[in-house]
Design an enzyme around this catalytic site. Structure first.
Site, PDB file in Angstrom:
ATOM      1  N   GLY A  89       0.842  -1.203   0.000  1.00  0.00           N
ATOM      2  CA  GLY A  89       0.000   0.000   0.000  1.00  0.00           C
ATOM      3  C   GLY A  89       0.868   1.241   0.000  1.00  0.00           C
ATOM      4  O   GLY A  89       2.060   1.164   0.313  1.00  0.00           O
ATOM      5  N   CYS A 116       5.330  -6.139   1.597  1.00  0.00           N
ATOM      6  CA  CYS A 116       5.724  -4.733   1.559  1.00  0.00           C
ATOM      7  C   CYS A 116       5.059  -3.950   2.696  1.00  0.00           C
ATOM      8  O   CYS A 116       5.364  -4.193   3.855  1.00  0.00           O
ATOM      9  CB  CYS A 116       5.410  -4.146   0.174  1.00  0.00           C
ATOM     10  SG  CYS A 116       6.302  -2.615  -0.105  1.00  0.00           S
ATOM     11  N   TYR A 117       4.094  -3.079   2.408  1.00  0.00           N
ATOM     12  CA  TYR A 117       3.422  -2.360   3.504  1.00  0.00           C
ATOM     13  C   TYR A 117       2.820  -3.363   4.496  1.00  0.00           C
ATOM     14  O   TYR A 117       2.815  -3.135   5.714  1.00  0.00           O
ATOM     15  CB  TYR A 117       2.321  -1.437   2.958  1.00  0.00           C
ATOM     16  CG  TYR A 117       1.577  -0.693   4.057  1.00  0.00           C
ATOM     17  CD1 TYR A 117       2.036   0.528   4.526  1.00  0.00           C
ATOM     18  CD2 TYR A 117       0.434  -1.243   4.651  1.00  0.00           C
ATOM     19  CE1 TYR A 117       1.383   1.193   5.559  1.00  0.00           C
ATOM     20  CE2 TYR A 117      -0.229  -0.592   5.681  1.00  0.00           C
ATOM     21  CZ  TYR A 117       0.253   0.629   6.126  1.00  0.00           C
ATOM     22  OH  TYR A 117      -0.393   1.280   7.142  1.00  0.00           O
ATOM     23  N   HIS A 203       7.986  -7.621  -3.697  1.00  0.00           N
ATOM     24  CA  HIS A 203       6.683  -8.004  -4.262  1.00  0.00           C
ATOM     25  C   HIS A 203       6.780  -9.342  -5.015  1.00  0.00           C
ATOM     26  O   HIS A 203       7.252  -9.381  -6.145  1.00  0.00           O
ATOM     27  CB  HIS A 203       6.196  -6.915  -5.225  1.00  0.00           C
ATOM     28  CG  HIS A 203       5.785  -5.676  -4.518  1.00  0.00           C
ATOM     29  ND1 HIS A 203       4.507  -5.477  -4.040  1.00  0.00           N
ATOM     30  CD2 HIS A 203       6.488  -4.578  -4.162  1.00  0.00           C
ATOM     31  CE1 HIS A 203       4.439  -4.306  -3.439  1.00  0.00           C
ATOM     32  NE2 HIS A 203       5.625  -3.731  -3.500  1.00  0.00           N
ATOM     33  N   GLU A 205       4.326 -10.924  -6.226  1.00  0.00           N
ATOM     34  CA  GLU A 205       3.232 -11.053  -7.203  1.00  0.00           C
ATOM     35  C   GLU A 205       3.586 -10.536  -8.594  1.00  0.00           C
ATOM     36  O   GLU A 205       2.914 -10.869  -9.564  1.00  0.00           O
ATOM     37  CB  GLU A 205       1.968 -10.330  -6.672  1.00  0.00           C
ATOM     38  CG  GLU A 205       2.040  -8.808  -6.618  1.00  0.00           C
ATOM     39  CD  GLU A 205       2.683  -8.257  -5.340  1.00  0.00           C
ATOM     40  OE1 GLU A 205       3.432  -8.997  -4.690  1.00  0.00           O
ATOM     41  OE2 GLU A 205       2.464  -7.080  -5.015  1.00  0.00           O
ATOM     42  N   SER A 257     -26.072  -9.636 -23.944  1.00  0.00           N
ATOM     43  CA  SER A 257     -25.535  -8.632 -24.867  1.00  0.00           C
ATOM     44  C   SER A 257     -24.719  -9.278 -25.978  1.00  0.00           C
ATOM     45  O   SER A 257     -24.378  -8.644 -26.959  1.00  0.00           O
ATOM     46  CB  SER A 257     -24.640  -7.661 -24.093  1.00  0.00           C
ATOM     47  OG  SER A 257     -23.444  -8.333 -23.720  1.00  0.00           O
ATOM     48  N   GLY A 258     -24.399 -10.564 -25.801  1.00  0.00           N
ATOM     49  CA  GLY A 258     -23.515 -11.227 -26.760  1.00  0.00           C
ATOM     50  C   GLY A 258     -22.059 -11.113 -26.312  1.00  0.00           C
ATOM     51  O   GLY A 258     -21.179 -11.747 -26.873  1.00  0.00           O
ATOM     52  N   GLY A 259     -21.794 -10.309 -25.271  1.00  0.00           N
ATOM     53  CA  GLY A 259     -20.435 -10.188 -24.723  1.00  0.00           C
ATOM     54  C   GLY A 259     -20.090 -11.424 -23.911  1.00  0.00           C
ATOM     55  O   GLY A 259     -20.947 -12.259 -23.622  1.00  0.00           O
ATOM     56  N   VAL A 260     -18.810 -11.534 -23.520  1.00  0.00           N
ATOM     57  CA  VAL A 260     -18.338 -12.744 -22.847  1.00  0.00           C
ATOM     58  C   VAL A 260     -19.092 -12.986 -21.535  1.00  0.00           C
ATOM     59  O   VAL A 260     -19.594 -14.089 -21.297  1.00  0.00           O
ATOM     60  CB  VAL A 260     -16.820 -12.619 -22.522  1.00  0.00           C
ATOM     61  CG1 VAL A 260     -16.313 -13.883 -21.855  1.00  0.00           C
ATOM     62  CG2 VAL A 260     -16.032 -12.322 -23.773  1.00  0.00           C
ATOM     63  N   ASP A 261     -19.198 -11.947 -20.701  1.00  0.00           N
ATOM     64  CA  ASP A 261     -19.736 -12.162 -19.357  1.00  0.00           C
ATOM     65  C   ASP A 261     -21.206 -12.590 -19.371  1.00  0.00           C
ATOM     66  O   ASP A 261     -21.580 -13.558 -18.723  1.00  0.00           O
ATOM     67  CB  ASP A 261     -19.567 -10.900 -18.503  1.00  0.00           C
ATOM     68  CG  ASP A 261     -18.112 -10.492 -18.385  1.00  0.00           C
ATOM     69  OD1 ASP A 261     -17.245 -11.345 -18.642  1.00  0.00           O
ATOM     70  OD2 ASP A 261     -17.838  -9.326 -18.051  1.00  0.00           O
ATOM     71  N   SER A 262     -22.033 -11.850 -20.121  1.00  0.00           N
ATOM     72  CA  SER A 262     -23.454 -12.218 -20.102  1.00  0.00           C
ATOM     73  C   SER A 262     -23.672 -13.561 -20.810  1.00  0.00           C
ATOM     74  O   SER A 262     -24.541 -14.338 -20.438  1.00  0.00           O
ATOM     75  CB  SER A 262     -24.342 -11.114 -20.692  1.00  0.00           C
ATOM     76  OG  SER A 262     -24.124 -10.955 -22.071  1.00  0.00           O
ATOM     77  N   SER A 263     -22.854 -13.847 -21.818  1.00  0.00           N
ATOM     78  CA  SER A 263     -23.002 -15.130 -22.522  1.00  0.00           C
ATOM     79  C   SER A 263     -22.654 -16.300 -21.616  1.00  0.00           C
ATOM     80  O   SER A 263     -23.364 -17.317 -21.585  1.00  0.00           O
ATOM     81  CB  SER A 263     -22.083 -15.176 -23.751  1.00  0.00           C
ATOM     82  OG  SER A 263     -22.406 -14.148 -24.636  1.00  0.00           O
ATOM     83  N   LYS A 403     -11.812 -12.230 -15.199  1.00  0.00           N
ATOM     84  CA  LYS A 403     -12.155 -12.417 -16.615  1.00  0.00           C
ATOM     85  C   LYS A 403     -11.577 -13.713 -17.214  1.00  0.00           C
ATOM     86  O   LYS A 403     -12.263 -14.434 -17.929  1.00  0.00           O
ATOM     87  CB  LYS A 403     -11.624 -11.214 -17.399  1.00  0.00           C
ATOM     88  CG  LYS A 403     -12.134 -11.118 -18.811  1.00  0.00           C
ATOM     89  CD  LYS A 403     -13.492 -10.542 -18.805  1.00  0.00           C
ATOM     90  CE  LYS A 403     -14.017 -10.208 -20.168  1.00  0.00           C
ATOM     91  NZ  LYS A 403     -15.264  -9.445 -20.051  1.00  0.00           N
TER      92      LYS A 403
END
Ligand code: XMP
Length: 547
Positions: A89, A116-117, A203, A205, A257-263, A403
């Protein structure tokens, strides 16, 4: 002006200040029952890398959840985590109002890793000392191990890491020992084995720490004892059970909507409850060529879902007539969408639930700490809500997923590549790529040019490798010559960008012969276009979309 990152849910078309609050509990990605995977909880102290840590843990096939840095220890205990990680942070632990974890976390009996923080907060709270460093350590550094630490199991004594800190621990709390140092700091990694408390000043990550993934894996598997239960197959099984338990015999409506998430949400819910789900797909007349037909084919014919198709092209065109201001366009499209969607849901029959493809980055509550750029970015995020008079309960089966995990679920469920790996497409559609007034004719010109861009990118095997590629229709006409005739026609710009999350982007250096093909085909095949140019701007200072 357009926002840095937008959600793919239908409500993102509504202007931010018009969105009512979501009707659901904040900040828990998981259902509140026992149908839970093992998990590591990540307390967020405002690092720009918090989500990266969460993703690294999931790459180890362990579920991770991000909560605020000050989440009460009792609440954490109720979630039964296998371990806790304190993120980095921007604050200084000794500053007034510095973010502190609940001191109760040291007594929970679960391993804690401070990064770190997070390590400084751990040292500070447990009686050590943190001070401003004479020399800020930023960038590559080399640590040398001094003693054994399970975090460095099977690693060389010396290794490269990535540092980014101005403060440093100068005195360890009682019971702690140093397990690694750099030339600048005796405490690059610390631990108190009895309580399984670990601190890393660097870090793990970020990619610049080559052993970072192994260090995180050593913590979650070696120290916390987690298995590898977080797979998308196991997620699907749990999600199906959850959806069935929640929905019972009620009905669900989903705005597709045809987008990835709603599909992917549609495919998952359909697998769980079949015909109890009705998808509503609104054609706003601003979609890409063939998209409306494609969605109907995949979801209606191939997957046999109940699909209510609403062609609202003429309503949208009427409302957009004469409008050229980008923000007004967005607002009109947003409002019209909600109106059309509401009336379409009525036609689709009564339902208790409204399903949305909300994903994890949409629901993480950002910690606002001065100097935290991600907090600033998130404040632009128009997290969706329900239109006030829609009396649905929300069903958001993907709200715990990043995603890339949503895509994996889509693949597991057998959705086609064109949907699972499709490029992001803005909610207001082609309207933000038609500069000036939107008309049916200009939409058709852009659809044709856009289709050629997609087609050529696919043929060049580049379409799925870049973040976005599209055509933009400019509001100017230029002189040209075709055959013996002088033309006075439209200009199309090609935009191709590389990006990880849409927040920053660089323009793609497309091969010259591909650009030549795009130009030739667009000018020859699209009536009304006599010039093609290339957008060579990055974001920032430009945006990806032109409006
Ligand atoms: P900008 O143009 O702000 O776009 O650089 C960043 C990313 O967001 C997409 N975008 C949208 N997505 N609704 C969406 O769902 C919208 O209104 C919207 N506007 C832009 C854009 O395509 C890019 O991926």
């Amino acid at each position: 002006m357009s926002n840095p990152l937008r959600l793919q849910t239908f409500v993102d078309l509504v202007h931010e200040d018009e969105q009512p609050k979501r009707r659901r509990s904040k900040n828990s990605a998981l259902p509140a029952d026992n149908n839970r995977p093992e998990q590591i909880i990540l307390l967020d102290f405002g690092s720009q890398y918090t989500q990266v840590i969460a993703r690294r843990i999931r790459e180890c096939q362990v579920f991770s959840q991000i909560l605020r840095y000050d989440t009460p220890a009792l609440k954490l205990a109720a979630l039964r985590p296998s371990g806790i990680i304190l993120s980095g942070g921007p604050a200084s632990v000794y500053a007034k109002n510095a973010p502190q974890p609940d001191p109760g976390i040291w007594k929970l009996g679960v391993p804690v890793l401070g990064i770190c923080y997070g390590m400084q907060a751990m040292a500070h709270q447990l009686g050590g000392k943190v001070e401003k460093s004479d020399k800020r350590e930023y960038g590559h550094a080399e640590i040398e191990q001094a003693g054994d630490s399970p975090l460095f199991a099977k690693m060389d004594a010396k290794q490269k890491v990535w540092m980014s800190h101005g403060d440093k621990v100068t005195k360890l709390p009682t019971g702690f020992g140093s397990v690694a140092h750099t030339s600048n700091s005796p405490y690059a990694a610390i631990c108190e084995p009895a309580r399984k408390l670990y601190g890393l000043q660097f870090h793990p990550e970020v990619h610049h720490t080559p052993n970072g993934k192994a260090i995180i894996s050593n913590f979650v598997h070696g120290v916390c004892g987690c298995g590898r239960g977080w797979t998308m197959r196991s997620f699907i099984e749990r999600a199906i059970e959850d959806i069935r338990n929640t929905v019972g015999s009620e009905r669900v409506i989903l705005g597709l909507s045809g987008g990835v998430d709603s599909s992917v949400a549609a495919a998952l819910i359909h697998k769980a409850i079949g015909d109890q789900l009705t998808c509503v797909f609104v054609n706003n007349g601003l979609l890409r060529k063939g998209e409306a037909e494609g969605v109907q084919k995949v979801f209606g014919q191939n997957l046999h879902m109940k699909l209510h198709y609403e062609d609202a092209t003429s309503i949208f065109m009427k409302k957009l007539k004469g409008v050229t201001d980008p923000e007004r366009k967005r607002k009109i499209i947003g409002r019209t969408f909600v109106e059309v969607f509401q009336s379409a849901t009525k036609h689709a029959g009564s339902a208790k639930f409204l399903a949305q493809g909300t994903t994890y980055p949409d629901v993480i509550e950002s910690v606002s700490i001065a100097g935290n750029p991600s907090a600033m970015i998130k404040s632009h995020h128009n997290v969706g809500g329900l239109p006030k008079n829609m009396k649905f309960e929300l069903l958001e089966p993907l709200r715990s997923l990043f995603k890339d995990e949503v895509r994996k679920v889509g693949e597991e469920l057998g959705l086609p590549r064109e949907i699972v790996w499709r490029q992001p497409f803005p909610g207001p559609g082609l309207a933000v790529r038609i500069l000036g007034e939107v008309s049916q004719k200009r939409v058709s010109i852009l659809q044709e040019a856009d289709w050629i861009v997609i087609d050529e990118m696919k043929k060049a095997d580049l379409y799925y490798k870049v973040w976005q590629t599209f055509a933009v229709l400019l509001p100017v006409k230029t002189v040209g010559v075709m055959g013996d005739e002088r033309t006075y026609d439209n200009v199309v710009a090609i935009r191709a960008v590389e990006s990880v999350d849409g927040m920053t982007a660089d323009w793609v250096r497309l091969p010259y012969d591909l650009l030549a093909r795009l130009s030739t085909r667009i000018i020859n095949e699209v009536r009304g276009v006599n010039r093609v140019c290339l957008d060579i701007s990055s974001k920032p200072p430009s945006t990806i979309e032109w409006e």
